[in-house]
Design a protein around this motif. Structure first.
Motif, PDB file in Angstrom:
ATOM      1  N   VAL A  43       0.839  -1.205   0.000  1.00  0.00           N
ATOM      2  CA  VAL A  43       0.000   0.000   0.000  1.00  0.00           C
ATOM      3  C   VAL A  43       0.870   1.250   0.000  1.00  0.00           C
ATOM      4  N   LEU A  44       1.899   1.268   0.850  1.00  0.00           N
ATOM      5  CA  LEU A  44       2.794   2.424   0.911  1.00  0.00           C
ATOM      6  C   LEU A  44       3.483   2.653  -0.426  1.00  0.00           C
ATOM      7  N   ASN A  45       3.955   1.580  -1.028  1.00  0.00           N
ATOM      8  CA  ASN A  45       4.704   1.700  -2.272  1.00  0.00           C
ATOM      9  C   ASN A  45       3.833   2.199  -3.419  1.00  0.00           C
ATOM     10  N   GLU A  46       2.562   1.866  -3.373  1.00  0.00           N
ATOM     11  CA  GLU A  46       1.664   2.275  -4.448  1.00  0.00           C
ATOM     12  C   GLU A  46       1.067   3.665  -4.230  1.00  0.00           C
ATOM     13  N   THR A  47       1.036   4.139  -2.990  1.00  0.00           N
ATOM     14  CA  THR A  47       0.342   5.398  -2.715  1.00  0.00           C
ATOM     15  C   THR A  47       1.269   6.572  -2.406  1.00  0.00           C
ATOM     16  N   LEU A  48       2.474   6.310  -1.911  1.00  0.00           N
ATOM     17  CA  LEU A  48       3.380   7.415  -1.609  1.00  0.00           C
ATOM     18  C   LEU A  48       3.824   8.111  -2.890  1.00  0.00           C
ATOM     19  N   PRO A  49       4.005   9.424  -2.855  1.00  0.00           N
ATOM     20  CA  PRO A  49       4.499  10.133  -4.041  1.00  0.00           C
ATOM     21  C   PRO A  49       5.928   9.725  -4.367  1.00  0.00           C
ATOM     22  N   ALA A  50       6.321   9.915  -5.619  1.00  0.00           N
ATOM     23  CA  ALA A  50       7.628   9.456  -6.085  1.00  0.00           C
ATOM     24  C   ALA A  50       8.779  10.104  -5.333  1.00  0.00           C
ATOM     25  N   GLU A  51       8.569  11.322  -4.806  1.00  0.00           N
ATOM     26  CA  GLU A  51       9.658  12.017  -4.119  1.00  0.00           C
ATOM     27  C   GLU A  51       9.700  11.713  -2.623  1.00  0.00           C
ATOM     28  N   ALA A  52       8.820  10.833  -2.154  1.00  0.00           N
ATOM     29  CA  ALA A  52       8.759  10.526  -0.724  1.00  0.00           C
ATOM     30  C   ALA A  52      10.013   9.793  -0.270  1.00  0.00           C
ATOM     31  N   VAL A  53      10.375  10.006   0.979  1.00  0.00           N
ATOM     32  CA  VAL A  53      11.525   9.338   1.578  1.00  0.00           C
ATOM     33  C   VAL A  53      11.066   8.621   2.844  1.00  0.00           C
TER      34      VAL A  53
ATOM     35  N   SER B 148      11.288  -7.630   0.103  1.00  0.00           N
ATOM     36  CA  SER B 148      10.061  -7.587  -0.689  1.00  0.00           C
ATOM     37  C   SER B 148      10.187  -6.754  -1.944  1.00  0.00           C
ATOM     38  N   GLY B 149      11.307  -6.025  -2.089  1.00  0.00           N
ATOM     39  CA  GLY B 149      11.425  -5.116  -3.217  1.00  0.00           C
ATOM     40  C   GLY B 149      10.474  -3.954  -3.054  1.00  0.00           C
ATOM     41  N   ALA B 150      10.373  -3.433  -1.840  1.00  0.00           N
ATOM     42  CA  ALA B 150       9.343  -2.452  -1.519  1.00  0.00           C
ATOM     43  C   ALA B 150       9.541  -1.107  -2.178  1.00  0.00           C
ATOM     44  N   THR B 151      10.689  -0.875  -2.774  1.00  0.00           N
ATOM     45  CA  THR B 151      10.890   0.386  -3.471  1.00  0.00           C
ATOM     46  C   THR B 151      11.023   0.135  -4.963  1.00  0.00           C
ATOM     47  N   ALA B 152      10.110  -0.649  -5.491  1.00  0.00           N
ATOM     48  CA  ALA B 152      10.156  -0.982  -6.911  1.00  0.00           C
ATOM     49  C   ALA B 152       9.852   0.230  -7.783  1.00  0.00           C
ATOM     50  N   ARG B 153       9.167   1.237  -7.209  1.00  0.00           N
ATOM     51  CA  ARG B 153       8.942   2.480  -7.924  1.00  0.00           C
ATOM     52  C   ARG B 153      10.163   3.364  -7.745  1.00  0.00           C
ATOM     53  N   LYS B 154      10.022   4.657  -7.998  1.00  0.00           N
ATOM     54  CA  LYS B 154      11.154   5.560  -7.871  1.00  0.00           C
ATOM     55  C   LYS B 154      11.258   6.140  -6.467  1.00  0.00           C
ATOM     56  N   THR B 155      10.519   5.564  -5.540  1.00  0.00           N
ATOM     57  CA  THR B 155      10.532   6.068  -4.180  1.00  0.00           C
ATOM     58  C   THR B 155      11.861   5.761  -3.514  1.00  0.00           C
ATOM     59  N   PRO B 156      12.642   6.782  -3.134  1.00  0.00           N
ATOM     60  CA  PRO B 156      13.908   6.512  -2.452  1.00  0.00           C
ATOM     61  C   PRO B 156      13.668   6.119  -1.010  1.00  0.00           C
ATOM     62  N   THR B 157      14.549   5.350  -0.452  1.00  0.00           N
ATOM     63  CA  THR B 157      14.442   4.948   0.941  1.00  0.00           C
ATOM     64  C   THR B 157      15.732   5.301   1.650  1.00  0.00           C
ATOM     65  N   THR B 158      15.660   5.983   2.761  1.00  0.00           N
ATOM     66  CA  THR B 158      16.849   6.416   3.474  1.00  0.00           C
ATOM     67  C   THR B 158      17.013   5.615   4.752  1.00  0.00           C
ATOM     68  N   TRP B 159      18.209   5.057   4.948  1.00  0.00           N
ATOM     69  CA  TRP B 159      18.519   4.333   6.171  1.00  0.00           C
ATOM     70  C   TRP B 159      19.642   5.060   6.911  1.00  0.00           C
ATOM     71  N   SER B 160      20.046   4.505   8.027  1.00  0.00           N
ATOM     72  CA  SER B 160      21.044   5.174   8.855  1.00  0.00           C
ATOM     73  C   SER B 160      22.456   5.040   8.301  1.00  0.00           C
ATOM     74  N   THR B 161      22.719   4.010   7.480  1.00  0.00           N
ATOM     75  CA  THR B 161      24.041   3.829   6.899  1.00  0.00           C
ATOM     76  C   THR B 161      23.897   3.546   5.419  1.00  0.00           C
ATOM     77  N   ALA B 162      25.001   3.633   4.689  1.00  0.00           N
ATOM     78  CA  ALA B 162      24.950   3.443   3.242  1.00  0.00           C
ATOM     79  C   ALA B 162      26.113   2.581   2.792  1.00  0.00           C
ATOM     80  N   THR B 163      25.871   1.286   2.629  1.00  0.00           N
ATOM     81  CA  THR B 163      26.945   0.388   2.221  1.00  0.00           C
ATOM     82  C   THR B 163      26.433  -0.611   1.200  1.00  0.00           C
ATOM     83  N   PRO B 164      26.311  -0.206  -0.076  1.00  0.00           N
ATOM     84  CA  PRO B 164      25.780  -1.118  -1.077  1.00  0.00           C
ATOM     85  C   PRO B 164      26.774  -2.198  -1.471  1.00  0.00           C
ATOM     86  N   ALA B 165      26.265  -3.351  -1.849  1.00  0.00           N
ATOM     87  CA  ALA B 165      27.118  -4.428  -2.355  1.00  0.00           C
ATOM     88  C   ALA B 165      26.794  -4.659  -3.816  1.00  0.00           C
ATOM     89  N   TRP B 166      27.797  -4.849  -4.613  1.00  0.00           N
ATOM     90  CA  TRP B 166      27.605  -5.089  -6.036  1.00  0.00           C
ATOM     91  C   TRP B 166      27.993  -6.518  -6.339  1.00  0.00           C
TER      92      TRP B 166
END
Length: 222
Positions: free
Chosen positions: A170-180, A195-213
C-alpha cells in the motif's frame, strides 16, 4: 553489469535503475539472490559483508567466485579473502569503469537480468496481496511458533490483521515518487529489502549506506 543492495545500503542507489536487482543475502530478494549464487566475481563497494548480506557466507555459491572489495576500512576490505582496494567508492568505481572500457570487457549476464527481475516482480505482487485469514493463514516464514497465541496477541496489541508485506505494498503504491522513508528498526529495513518495496522511484533512506555489487564476468578477474 547487475548490482544489488545491502540491507544497510538501501536507498544509496535508484531502486528503479534497470540493472538494480534488489536486496541481496539473508534479508534480500529473489532476483539478487538468484544472480548472487552464480556470480564468479563479486565487487563489494563499501560493504561490511555481514551475515545478513552474505547469508552467513552461503549466498555466493560459484565454485570459483572471487571478491574485489572497495572500502575505506582496511578491516572490511580484506573480508572473504578478497582483493582489497582501499579507496573512496566513487573514485575507485570511476577508475575501474574506465579500465574496463579500455580493455573491452563485457559482462556475461545477457537476458538473465531481465528474467530474474520479472520473477521478482511477480513475487513482490504475490506478497503484497497476502491476506490474513483466521483459520488458514500460513506465514511466509513458518518458524513453528504457537500461531494462535501469536496472532491473538498481535490482534490485541494492534487491533489489526494486516500483514507486513501488504502494508508495504500500500505504501509503495500510494506514496508520491519524491517521498523518503526513514526507518530506524532493522526489521523494517529487512522487509523492504526482501520484498522489493521500493520498486517504484521512491527513495528509501537508512542510517548507513553500504551497497554491495555482484557481477558475472565473461573471463577470470586478474
Amino acid at each position: 553489469m547487475p548490482f544489488a543492495e545491502t540491507q544497510a545500503g538501501k536507498g544509496t542507489v535508484v531502486s528503479s535503475h534497470p540493472l538494480n536487482v534488489g536486496g541481496v543475502g539473508e534479508t534480500g530478494c529473489l532476483a539478487a539472490n538468484l544472480l548472487a549464487k552464480e556470480a564468479d566475481l563479486v565487487i563489494g563497494v563499501g560493504t561490511r559483508f555481514s551475515d545478513f548480506t552474505t547469508a552467513s557466507k552461503w549466498i555466493f555459491q560459484h565454485p570459483e567466485v572471487r571478491f574485489l572489495n572497495i572500502n575505506v576500512s582496511n578491516f572490511d576490505a580484506w573480508k572473504l579473502d578478497g582483493i582489497a582496494m582501499l579507496a573512496d567508492a566513487r573514485e575507485a568505481m570511476t577508475a575501474l569503469d574506465a579500465a574496463l572500457a579500455d580493455s573491452g570487457w563485457q559482462a556475461g549476464w545477457g537476458a538473465q537480468i531481465e528474467s530474474v527481475q520479472s520473477r521478482q516482480l511477480k513475487e513482490t505482487q504475490r506478497v503484497y496481496q497476502a491476506v490474513w485469514q483466521e483459520k488458514s493463514f500460513v506465514p511466509e516464514i513458518d518458524d513453528h511458533l504457537d500461531r494462535e497465541s501469536v496472532y491473538r496477541e498481535f490482534r490485541q496489541i494492534t487491533d489489526s490483521t494486516l500483514t507486513q508485506s501488504s502494508v508495504l505494498g500500500v505504501l509503495n503504491e500510494t506514496l508520491p515518487a519524491e517521498a523518503v522513508i526513514v526507518a530506524a528498526a532493522a526489521a523494517c529495513q529487512a522487509i523492504c529489502s526482501a520484498s522489493g518495496a521500493t520498486a517504484r522511484k521512491t527513495p528509501t533512506t537508512w542510517s548507513t549506506a553500504t551497497p554491495a555489487w555482484d557481477t558475472k564476468s565473461t573471463r577470470r578477474w586478474a
